[in-house]
Design an enzyme around this catalytic site. Structure first.
Site, PDB file in Angstrom:
ATOM      1  N   LEU A 123       0.764  -0.941   0.002  1.00 14.76           N
ATOM      2  CA  LEU A 123       0.188   0.089   0.299  1.00 14.76           C
ATOM      3  C   LEU A 123       0.354   1.882   0.151  1.00 14.76           C
ATOM      4  O   LEU A 123       0.435   2.365  -0.678  1.00 14.76           O
ATOM      5  CB  LEU A 123      -0.692  -0.179   1.043  1.00 14.76           C
ATOM      6  CG  LEU A 123      -1.927   1.671   0.938  1.00 14.76           C
ATOM      7  CD1 LEU A 123      -2.614   1.186   0.414  1.00 14.76           C
ATOM      8  CD2 LEU A 123      -2.779   1.453   2.618  1.00 14.76           C
ATOM      9  N   TYR A 124       1.577   1.407   0.693  1.00  8.28           N
ATOM     10  CA  TYR A 124       2.503   2.012   0.399  1.00  8.28           C
ATOM     11  C   TYR A 124       2.899   2.952  -0.808  1.00  8.28           C
ATOM     12  O   TYR A 124       3.147   3.613  -0.936  1.00  8.28           O
ATOM     13  CB  TYR A 124       4.122   1.903   1.190  1.00  8.28           C
ATOM     14  CG  TYR A 124       5.552   2.612   1.391  1.00  8.28           C
ATOM     15  CD1 TYR A 124       5.253   4.277   1.651  1.00  8.28           C
ATOM     16  CD2 TYR A 124       6.251   2.970   0.720  1.00  8.28           C
ATOM     17  CE1 TYR A 124       6.054   5.347   1.111  1.00  8.28           C
ATOM     18  CE2 TYR A 124       7.309   3.594   0.082  1.00  8.28           C
ATOM     19  CZ  TYR A 124       7.128   4.735   0.606  1.00  8.28           C
ATOM     20  OH  TYR A 124       8.213   5.830   0.270  1.00  8.28           O
ATOM     21  N   ALA A 125       3.528   1.718  -1.799  1.00  8.92           N
ATOM     22  CA  ALA A 125       3.886   1.687  -2.829  1.00  8.92           C
ATOM     23  C   ALA A 125       2.460   2.500  -3.387  1.00  8.92           C
ATOM     24  O   ALA A 125       3.080   2.997  -4.438  1.00  8.92           O
ATOM     25  CB  ALA A 125       4.587   0.267  -3.280  1.00  8.92           C
TER      26      ALA A 125
ATOM     27  N   THR B  56       0.726   4.584  -2.641  1.00 12.86           N
ATOM     28  CA  THR B  56       0.115   5.345  -2.208  1.00 12.86           C
ATOM     29  C   THR B  56       0.565   6.513  -2.921  1.00 12.86           C
ATOM     30  O   THR B  56       0.679   7.376  -3.529  1.00 12.86           O
ATOM     31  CB  THR B  56      -0.473   5.371  -0.876  1.00 12.86           C
ATOM     32  OG1 THR B  56       1.255   5.891   0.124  1.00 12.86           O
ATOM     33  CG2 THR B  56      -1.010   5.099  -0.117  1.00 12.86           C
ATOM     34  N   LYS B  57       2.182   6.200  -3.184  1.00 14.90           N
ATOM     35  CA  LYS B  57       3.373   7.485  -3.951  1.00 14.90           C
ATOM     36  C   LYS B  57       2.901   6.875  -5.453  1.00 14.90           C
ATOM     37  O   LYS B  57       2.828   8.388  -6.161  1.00 14.90           O
ATOM     38  CB  LYS B  57       4.481   6.676  -3.209  1.00 14.90           C
ATOM     39  CG  LYS B  57       4.489   6.561  -2.402  1.00 14.90           C
ATOM     40  CD  LYS B  57       4.778   7.597  -1.320  1.00 14.90           C
ATOM     41  CE  LYS B  57       5.730   9.065  -2.145  1.00 14.90           C
ATOM     42  NZ  LYS B  57       5.427  10.030  -0.940  1.00 14.90           N
TER      43      LYS B  57
END
Length: 346
Positions: free
Chosen positions: A152-154, A156-157
């Site tokens: 999810l981090y990737a 969102t970016k």
């Protein structure tokens, strides 16, 4: 004196960038939420150092606080906005995904709205090599498809890149997204591998080595990274109607003043080589617990930085050996001083 509005100035990269900009004569207005994802005292120490310069001012608030953020940007009247604040950490996104939605999506939307209302000459925003996700064709180039994010981090970016593109198109805001590749160095985050490995090694404790060490990263020294950002500040993407000679393999959008640029060391270093260099720097072997690959991790990253060089004439070049030794020297000095300060106050 140009003014740079920088989000995340109490963070690792933001601190180093703000210090460089101040050194080069900018007025820097910082904005940081001082989240407790890791040691807040470390963040306050960074801000204390920046505050020694009379041209630095800071606001402490979350990006989700639109009224405070908008007032800060309006009052600063910045020529440059650099958006570095985010909920970081690939693995933490598995534990607390909502923090990434709040900070990286809502917070970035608020920042984009501020840029629309108070347009800077150049908006620069942090992305990450994690957006390349499951891609295996390396070195990674900005013109590659990047649609297989693994966390999810990737995700969102990558969403931030798309959000910024739409604002660049609609409101003609010159925007550069830069993708970081495994940044390390003095004043680094305690949750990052180098920090944890050095701490464990100096304390005689074992470290966890995932995928049995069969991973490789494009480790980028933090001062090289912020030098790249500083040079990109002076390279805003041109408006569609103003374009001249094209650059080979440029990621410049056909419909917006929007560009994506890798900032990496352009060198793959295996995790085992990285640990070997840490052992050499601290002067002692480190016990290793070999483990399976963690969920969401990727086996390798590697940056093609041809576009960065074409735009700025610059290529990061600090060796992993020199970078690790610089971190170890900082770590020893910083925590020796902290221990002495604690003893004096006891």
């Amino acid at each position: 004196m140009r003014t740079a509005f920088v989000t995340g100035t109490a963070g690792f990269v933001g601190f180093h960038l703000a210090r460089l900009l101040l050194k080069e004569g900018f007025r820097v207005v910082g904005f940081d939420g001082m989240t407790d994802y890791y040691d807040v005292e470390l963040k306050r120490q960074r801000h204390a150092i920046l505050s020694e310069n009379p041209h630095f001012t800071a606001h402490e608030a979350y990006l989700e606080d639109m009224d405070t953020l908008a007032a800060a940007v309006r009052d600063a009247k910045p020529e440059v906005i650099v958006h570095l604040a985010a909920q970081a950490g690939v693995r933490y996104s598995l534990e607390n995904p909502r923090a990434y939605i709040d900070s990286n999506l809502v917070g970035t939307f608020n920042l984009l709205e501020c840029a629309r209302e108070f347009p800077p000459e150049h908006l620069l925003m942090a992305s990450t090599s994690s957006v390349y996700g499951g891609e295996t064709n390396m070195p990674f180039m900005e013109i590659q498809k990047a649609d297989t994010q693994l966390t999810l981090y990737a995700a969102t970016k990558k969403a931030n890149e798309s959000m910024a593109h739409s604002y660049a198109h609609l409101w003609k805001i010159p925007t550069t997204m830069f993708r970081f590749f495994t940044v390390y160095g003095p004043w680094g985050r305690p949750d990052m591998a180098l920090f944890k490995f050095v701490k464990a090694g100096l304390e005689g404790k074992p470290i966890d080595v995932y995928n049995h060490g069969k991973m490789a990263r494009d480790f980028t020294f933090v001062t090289d990274l912020v030098r790249g950002i500083r040079l990109l500040i002076d390279c805003p993407p041109p408006q569609v109607a103003e374009r001249g000679i094209s650059i080979h393999n440029d990621s410049l959008s056909a419909v917006a003043p929007h560009r994506v640029v890798n900032i990496g060391n352009s060198e793959q270093v295996t995790l085992l080589e990285f640990i070997d260099e840490i052992e050499a720097a601290i002067g002692t072997p480190i016990e290793r617990n070999y483990m399976e690959m963690q969920m969401g991790d990727v086996p390798a990253t590697w940056a093609d930085t041809s576009l960065l060089h074409a735009l700025t004439g610059y290529r990061p070049e600090t060796s992993v050996r020199d970078g690790i030794r610089a971190f170890v020297d900082w770590y020893r000095e910083h925590y020796r001083d902290s221990a002495l300060a604690g003893a004096r106050s006891a």
